[in-house]
Design a protein around this motif. Structure first.
Motif, PDB file in Angstrom:
ATOM      1  N   TRP A  38       0.818  -1.231   0.000  1.00 58.88           N
ATOM      2  CA  TRP A  38       0.000   0.000   0.000  1.00 58.88           C
ATOM      3  C   TRP A  38       0.847   1.274   0.000  1.00 58.88           C
ATOM      4  N   PRO A  74      -0.171 -15.050   1.211  1.00 61.95           N
ATOM      5  CA  PRO A  74      -1.593 -14.742   1.054  1.00 61.95           C
ATOM      6  C   PRO A  74      -1.804 -13.240   0.944  1.00 61.95           C
ATOM      7  N   GLY A  76      -4.950 -10.153   0.883  1.00 55.37           N
ATOM      8  CA  GLY A  76      -6.344  -9.730   0.942  1.00 55.37           C
ATOM      9  C   GLY A  76      -6.499  -8.481   0.084  1.00 55.37           C
ATOM     10  N   GLY A  77      -6.909  -7.375   0.732  1.00 57.71           N
ATOM     11  CA  GLY A  77      -7.104  -6.134  -0.004  1.00 57.71           C
ATOM     12  C   GLY A  77      -5.808  -5.383  -0.271  1.00 57.71           C
ATOM     13  N   GLY A  78      -4.712  -5.823   0.315  1.00 62.36           N
ATOM     14  CA  GLY A  78      -3.418  -5.153   0.103  1.00 62.36           C
ATOM     15  C   GLY A  78      -3.316  -3.811   0.814  1.00 62.36           C
ATOM     16  N   THR A  79      -4.127  -3.573   1.861  1.00 59.30           N
ATOM     17  CA  THR A  79      -4.082  -2.280   2.563  1.00 59.30           C
ATOM     18  C   THR A  79      -3.176  -2.300   3.791  1.00 59.30           C
ATOM     19  N   GLY A  80      -2.549  -3.442   4.057  1.00 61.47           N
ATOM     20  CA  GLY A  80      -1.673  -3.555   5.222  1.00 61.47           C
ATOM     21  C   GLY A  80      -0.578  -2.496   5.166  1.00 61.47           C
ATOM     22  N   ALA A  84       3.386  -6.726   4.446  1.00 60.18           N
ATOM     23  CA  ALA A  84       3.473  -8.197   4.531  1.00 60.18           C
ATOM     24  C   ALA A  84       2.637  -8.955   3.501  1.00 60.18           C
ATOM     25  N   SER A 141      -9.682   1.876   5.910  1.00 58.08           N
ATOM     26  CA  SER A 141      -9.479   1.067   4.711  1.00 58.08           C
ATOM     27  C   SER A 141     -10.638   0.113   4.447  1.00 58.08           C
ATOM     28  N   GLN A 146     -10.088  -6.898   3.387  1.00 61.59           N
ATOM     29  CA  GLN A 146     -10.932  -8.095   3.370  1.00 61.59           C
ATOM     30  C   GLN A 146     -10.950  -8.767   4.751  1.00 61.59           C
ATOM     31  N   ALA A 152      -5.901 -11.824   9.708  1.00 62.40           N
ATOM     32  CA  ALA A 152      -4.456 -12.109   9.718  1.00 62.40           C
ATOM     33  C   ALA A 152      -3.646 -10.969  10.331  1.00 62.40           C
ATOM     34  N   THR A 153      -4.201  -9.744  10.335  1.00 62.88           N
ATOM     35  CA  THR A 153      -3.497  -8.633  10.998  1.00 62.88           C
ATOM     36  C   THR A 153      -4.070  -8.353  12.386  1.00 62.88           C
ATOM     37  N   GLY A 156      -7.596  -3.503  14.415  1.00 66.65           N
ATOM     38  CA  GLY A 156      -8.184  -2.840  15.581  1.00 66.65           C
ATOM     39  C   GLY A 156      -9.242  -1.835  15.167  1.00 66.65           C
ATOM     40  N   GLU A 206      -0.355 -12.878  10.324  1.00 62.93           N
ATOM     41  CA  GLU A 206       0.218 -12.236   9.121  1.00 62.93           C
ATOM     42  C   GLU A 206       0.580 -13.249   8.028  1.00 62.93           C
ATOM     43  N   VAL A 212      -6.407 -18.249   5.691  1.00 67.12           N
ATOM     44  CA  VAL A 212      -7.794 -18.223   6.166  1.00 67.12           C
ATOM     45  C   VAL A 212      -8.702 -18.188   4.937  1.00 67.12           C
ATOM     46  N   GLU A 430      -1.594  -2.039  16.088  1.00 69.14           N
ATOM     47  CA  GLU A 430      -2.675  -2.670  15.318  1.00 69.14           C
ATOM     48  C   GLU A 430      -2.271  -3.042  13.895  1.00 69.14           C
TER      49      GLU A 430
END
Ligand SMILES: Cc1cc2nc3c(=O)[nH]c(=O)nc-3n(C[C@H](O)[C@H](O)[C@H](O)COP(=O)(O)OP(=O)(O)OC[C@H]3O[C@@H](n4cnc5c(N)ncnc54)[C@H](O)[C@@H]3O)c2cc1C
Length: 471
Positions: A38, A74, A76-80, A84, A141, A146, A152-153, A156, A206, A212, A430
């Protein structure tokens, strides 16, 4: 990951025949949206991006990658915000859950939902609105993140102090393990002490312990009445006193209590032209708070006003704006949500997602500012975050007129992380650890903590194939 077994071409052929053209992407123009994180700090082109449509396909992808000695990341939305969800070695397959996006069930009696991991949080909110239910996870986000990524994160967000982080909201889950086995822990129960709390282990993992694929989530009645306010506080101590008083007087009706300093507000107003400041008074700190209830006969505005009276009398707040419509509420929340964008547009920055006990706020802020001033005088500090749970997003910009931190980046960040730990806090609140906190995790985790984590990781993934670069 050791190069072993069959080669790169074989895995490409195997995945292409398993997933088809829409499910296995290798052309750079197709994989580009999945390859950088991101904040655009990490990510090398992977072998390809797998986009399975069901759990069996995920299991088969993992099995094939393991056989070929290829790393699996893996996504998800790639907003981490710690990098990771992308490949850091080219010998990697990214597994995107984007096509596993079905809301399978919403149960009004149980107050539960069963969803696939690729469901976008905002889509779940919309589906629940129609049934007068809610899932109390809210973050900037939510239009992209997702459910699998949020798990996985262990996300919070703004409602965590009231309803818990993701680990409190997930009742059950289905996970594809490294050997391709599927753990189906999909019980939809609040009370389930049938052994170790395995589902909690995957919260915050992570992408290191498995993928999942589905989750059972805990729901709440929809919030039908709300009162939202922005409050101006003349000092840090006044802000803490205001927070403390309102938590006590508003009790469980208080669902969000965010804070930000005047410098970061000014920065966002400067860089985002259509953002407006509703306050007439400039003060060092502001609180954005929200009361909410599912009881539609309860008018929260008089309640909020009477809760604020003693706060004003004590001088802990000197101005406030209370939203009178949904549009005004959205405008107040937009200020809070645009703060990260404001700092991003200022140029190079160092972001730190830390938490300290709320009582340690003043000492942490004072000590951190002093240490930063010694390392690189003039460094600009922006603070905002979640007041009720002590989570501070402590971001830095270089001194005015400078484009970088004069090679003091590591020293500045270490000082902040160490200071958080010294005050009873954590270097990762978080957003997780990911790639960006690799070094600090090695440095600040105790030996016992490191050993325990590494034994758990080795038991789940002895070949170190699942997101192996994340510590
Ligand atoms: C504007 C903005 C605001 C934000 N605000 C907050 C906030 O208030 N609170 C907060 O906690 N975070 C916040 N974040 C960070 C981020 O949104 C969260 O970390 C979110 O949970 C990531 O979800 P994702 O689907 O985008 O996951 P990704 O970024 O795709 O992945 C994150 C991690 O999860 C792993 N992963 C993803 N899907 C799966 C899966 N199905 N199985 C196993 N592992 C998986 C990845 O490998 C990676 O390690 C914010 C980010 C942005 C950009």
């Amino acid at each position: 990951v050791a190069e072993k077994g069959r080669g790169r071409v074989d895995i490409q052929n195997d995945l292409a025949s398993l997933l088809g053209a829409a499910g296995w992407l290798t052309a750079p123009r197709d994989t580009a949206p999945y390859t950088r994180d991101w904040l655009d700090r990490y990510g090398v082109p992977p072998i390809g991006v797998a986009r399975p449509t069901d759990t069996q396909q995920v299991a088969e992808v993992v099995r094939l990658c393991r056989q070929a000695g290829v790393a699996v990341v893996p996504q998800g939305g790639g907003t981490g915000l710690v990098g990771a969800s992308v490949a850091t070695s080219p010998n990697t397959v990214i597994v995107s859950l984007a096509r596993m996006n079905k809301i399978e069930m919403i149960d009004e009696q149980e107050h539960t939902a069963v969803v696939e991991a690729g469901v976008i949080l905002e889509n779940l909110h919309t589906a629940l609105d129609a049934q007068d239910l809610s899932f109390p996870m809210h973050l900037g986000s939510e239009g992209t993140a997702q459910i699998g990524g949020l798990i996985a994160t262990n996300a919070g967000g703004s409602h965590a102090f009231r309803f818990g982080m993701m680990s409190e909201l997930v009742l059950g889950m289905e996970v594809v393990l490294l050997n391709g086995d599927v753990w189906t822990g999909m019980r939809r129960l609040i009370k389930d002490n049938s052994g170790l709390q395995l589902r909690k282990l995957f919260c915050g993992s992570e992408g290191r312990l498995g993928i999942v694929t589905r989750a059972a989530l805990r729901l709440y009645p929809a919030q039908r009445e709300r009162a939202t306010a922005m409050i101006a506080c003349p000092s840090l101590n006044a802000m803490l006193k205001t927070g403390q008083a309102l938590r006590r007087s508003c009790g469980e009706l208080l669902v969000a209590m965010e804070f930000f300093d005047t410098e970061i507000l000014d920065l966002a107003l400067h860089h985002i032209p259509d953002l407006t400041n509703p306050m007439d008074t400039a003060t060092p700190f502001y609180i954005l708070l929200e009361l909410a209830t599912s009881i539609d006969t309860l008018d929260l505005h008089p309640l909020l006003e009477s809760a604020m009276e003693p706060v004003f009398e004590a001088g802990w707040a000197i101005d406030a704006v209370v939203a009178q419509s949904q549009a005004q509420r959205a405008a107040l929340w937009r200020i809070r949500e645009d703060l990260p964008e404001g700092t991003l547009r200022e140029g190079r920055q160092l972001k730190h997602d830390i938490a300290v006990p709320v009582s340690a706020f003043p000492a942490f802020l004072e000590d951190s500012a002093a240490r930063i001033a010694k390392i690189l005088p003039g460094t600009r500090i922006w603070t905002f975050g979640h007041l009720a749970d002590g989570n501070i997003h402590y971001n830095l910009s270089p001194p005015s007129g400078q484009v970088d931190f004069s090679n003091a980046d590591m020293e500045l960040s270490s000082a902040i992380y160490e200071n958080a730990e010294r005050h009873g806090g954590t270097f990762a609140a978080e957003h997780g650890v990911g790639h960006s906190k690799h070094a600090v995790a090695d440095q600040l985790r105790s030996t016992t903590e490191r050993d325990l984590m590494s034994k758990i990781l080795m038991a789940a993934d002895p070949e170190q194939i699942m997101n192996p670069e994340v510590p």
